[in-house]
Design a protein around this motif. Structure first.
Motif, mmCIF file in Angstrom:
data_model
loop_
_atom_site.group_PDB
_atom_site.id
_atom_site.type_symbol
_atom_site.label_atom_id
_atom_site.label_comp_id
_atom_site.label_asym_id
_atom_site.label_seq_id
_atom_site.Cartn_x
_atom_site.Cartn_y
_atom_site.Cartn_z
ATOM 1 N N GLY A 111 0.789 -1.215 0.000
ATOM 2 C CA GLY A 111 0.000 0.000 0.000
ATOM 3 C C GLY A 111 0.829 1.276 0.000
ATOM 4 N N ASP A 112 0.186 2.370 -0.391
ATOM 5 C CA ASP A 112 0.860 3.662 -0.508
ATOM 6 C C ASP A 112 1.482 4.116 0.809
ATOM 7 O OD1 ASP A 112 -0.501 3.426 -2.900
ATOM 8 O OD2 ASP A 112 -1.073 5.530 -2.979
ATOM 9 N N THR A 113 0.715 4.036 1.885
ATOM 10 C CA THR A 113 1.168 4.573 3.162
ATOM 11 C C THR A 113 2.428 3.878 3.655
ATOM 12 O OG1 THR A 113 -1.095 5.172 3.793
ATOM 13 C CG2 THR A 113 0.530 4.994 5.566
ATOM 14 N N ALA A 114 2.448 2.559 3.584
ATOM 15 C CA ALA A 114 3.612 1.799 4.056
ATOM 16 C C ALA A 114 4.855 2.129 3.239
ATOM 17 C CB ALA A 114 3.327 0.300 4.000
ATOM 18 N N VAL A 115 4.695 2.277 1.944
ATOM 19 C CA VAL A 115 5.847 2.588 1.090
ATOM 20 C C VAL A 115 6.332 4.011 1.349
ATOM 21 C CG1 VAL A 115 6.698 2.755 -1.284
ATOM 22 C CG2 VAL A 115 5.106 0.930 -0.661
ATOM 23 N N THR A 116 5.407 4.936 1.539
ATOM 24 C CA THR A 116 5.789 6.306 1.882
ATOM 25 C C THR A 116 6.585 6.331 3.182
ATOM 26 O OG1 THR A 116 3.890 7.310 0.762
ATOM 27 C CG2 THR A 116 4.925 8.596 2.511
ATOM 28 N N GLN A 171 11.299 -2.439 -0.160
ATOM 29 C CA GLN A 171 10.345 -3.533 -0.012
ATOM 30 C C GLN A 171 10.397 -4.134 1.387
ATOM 31 O OE1 GLN A 171 9.626 -6.094 -3.727
ATOM 32 N NE2 GLN A 171 11.695 -5.325 -4.082
ATOM 33 N N ALA A 172 11.610 -4.278 1.914
ATOM 34 C CA ALA A 172 11.756 -4.867 3.251
ATOM 35 C C ALA A 172 11.085 -3.999 4.313
ATOM 36 C CB ALA A 172 13.238 -5.047 3.575
ATOM 37 N N ALA A 188 8.859 -1.514 3.897
ATOM 38 C CA ALA A 188 7.421 -1.342 3.658
ATOM 39 C C ALA A 188 6.639 -2.512 4.249
ATOM 40 C CB ALA A 188 7.151 -1.215 2.164
ATOM 41 N N ARG A 189 7.214 -3.686 4.156
ATOM 42 C CA ARG A 189 6.573 -4.864 4.747
ATOM 43 C C ARG A 189 6.392 -4.683 6.249
ATOM 44 N NH1 ARG A 189 8.385 -11.158 3.943
ATOM 45 N NH2 ARG A 189 7.203 -12.064 5.669
ATOM 46 N N LEU A 190 7.414 -4.169 6.913
ATOM 47 C CA LEU A 190 7.337 -3.985 8.359
ATOM 48 C C LEU A 190 6.336 -2.899 8.737
ATOM 49 C CD1 LEU A 190 11.090 -4.314 9.392
ATOM 50 C CD2 LEU A 190 9.339 -6.094 9.141
ATOM 51 N N TYR A 191 6.310 -1.830 7.974
ATOM 52 C CA TYR A 191 5.344 -0.763 8.269
ATOM 53 C C TYR A 191 3.910 -1.245 8.056
ATOM 54 C CZ TYR A 191 8.407 3.191 9.250
ATOM 55 O OH TYR A 191 9.293 4.058 9.847
ATOM 56 N N ARG A 192 3.689 -2.034 7.022
ATOM 57 C CA ARG A 192 2.336 -2.530 6.776
ATOM 58 C C ARG A 192 1.904 -3.524 7.860
ATOM 59 N NH1 ARG A 192 0.040 -6.497 3.304
ATOM 60 N NH2 ARG A 192 1.539 -7.859 4.335
ATOM 61 N N ASN A 193 2.828 -4.375 8.305
ATOM 62 C CA ASN A 193 2.474 -5.443 9.239
ATOM 63 C C ASN A 193 2.521 -5.025 10.706
ATOM 64 O OD1 ASN A 193 2.062 -7.170 7.125
ATOM 65 N ND2 ASN A 193 4.101 -8.088 7.206
ATOM 66 N N ASN A 214 15.084 -11.260 4.111
ATOM 67 C CA ASN A 214 16.153 -11.378 5.091
ATOM 68 C C ASN A 214 16.618 -10.023 5.614
ATOM 69 O OD1 ASN A 214 16.913 -14.366 5.349
ATOM 70 N ND2 ASN A 214 16.727 -14.102 3.134
ATOM 71 N N ILE A 215 16.556 -8.999 4.802
ATOM 72 C CA ILE A 215 16.857 -7.661 5.306
ATOM 73 C C ILE A 215 15.769 -7.221 6.278
ATOM 74 C CG2 ILE A 215 16.928 -5.227 4.624
ATOM 75 C CD1 ILE A 215 18.634 -6.022 2.276
ATOM 76 N N ALA A 216 14.533 -7.594 5.986
ATOM 77 C CA ALA A 216 13.433 -7.293 6.921
ATOM 78 C C ALA A 216 13.670 -7.977 8.267
ATOM 79 C CB ALA A 216 12.102 -7.731 6.321
#
Length: 270
Positions: free
Chosen positions: A170-175, A198-199, A201-206, A246-248
């Motif tokens: 989503g936009d917010t997580a990537v921002t 990508q790593a 953004a995954r953490l922000y979304r989750n 793995n970076i995440a």
């Protein structure tokens, strides 16, 4: 045998003409940068039988913009005995249609870089590219200008990765991810690479409710980015998975170190 689809809406016929070189120009808004070696090659082997016709767009001021054939145009411009070139001239309503035509010609004929596709897409009003632009602007970041070879802080060329991250998280997580990377490593030319975006953004979304942006920035700032990437590679060799995953994992460890509550988790990919 299945018949291939055929577009019957072929548009208006172009006008075929010889056009004076001083009436032709290249619109740098969406065109790719000139490659001098390619121009020199055309000049070295110049012959009308191989030149073909330029594709030009008629502008209201009487000039013509090149949307296909800019290297041939530049070679002709540098040739001492050429003052006009053959061309197929079309009339388009607005500049964005020129960019769309540029994309159509080059996607069908040869590969163009994702950055070139991005800037042409912006000029053409492409919805996906405009979305990427909006996300990056909100984060205080931008795509490298077309033709720029040297990277710079707060700039990225990871168009495909950002598009994929927006679709997944989503936009917010990537921002939030791009902003955090920019703030954590403000002088790092490679902070905004696709894997890092990508790593994170995954953490922000989750971890919408538990993640603290300033803590994330501070913790990442205290970690050398190259070492973080190396740690991610060590995780990958031990347990498999892609680089972003793995970076995440490393980012989760870095963020959670010293916390007793409100820990963040890796969560699902998408």
């Amino acid at each position: 045998m299945q018949t291939a689809a055929i577009n019957m809406n072929t548009g208006e016929l172009p006008e075929l003409a010889w056009v004076e070189l001083d009436k032709i120009f290249v619109d740098d808004t969406y065109q790719r940068p000139i490659k001098p070696r390619r121009v020199q090659q055309i000049l070295r082997d110049f012959t009308w039988s191989q030149f073909g016709a330029l594709m030009l767009v008629a502008r209201e001021d009487g000039r013509f913009a090149v949307y296909d054939g800019q290297h041939r145009f530049e070679a002709a411009r540098q040739h001492p005995s050429i003052s006009a070139v053959p061309a197929a001239i079309v009339v388009l309503d607005q500049a964005y249609e020129e960019a769309q035509s540029f994309l159509g010609v080059n996607i069908n004929r040869s590969a163009i870089s994702t950055v070139e596709k991005y800037w042409a897409g912006i000029e053409a009003g492409d919805e996906t590219m405009m979305q990427i632009c909006s996300v990056l602007e909100e984060a205080g970041c931008e795509v490298v200008p077309a033709g720029t070879k040297s990277p710079a802080p707060a700039r990225t060329s990871a168009i495909t990765a950002i598009e994929r991250a927006i679709r997944s998280y989503g936009d917010t997580a990537v921002t939030q991810a791009c902003r955090a990377l920019r703030e954590a490593w403000p002088k790092d030319n490679s902070a905004l690479n696709g894997t890092m975006i990508q790593a994170l953004a995954r953490l922000y979304r989750n971890n919408k409710r538990s993640i603290d942006h300033q803590r994330m920035v501070t913790k990442l700032h205290g970690k050398d980015r190259k070492i973080l990437v190396a740690d991610g590679e060590t995780f990958r060799k031990m347990g498999g998975g892609d680089a972003a995953l793995n970076i995440a994992k490393v980012m989760v460890e870095v963020y959670n170190k010293g916390l007793q509550k409100d820990l963040i988790t890796l969560g699902v990919k998408a």
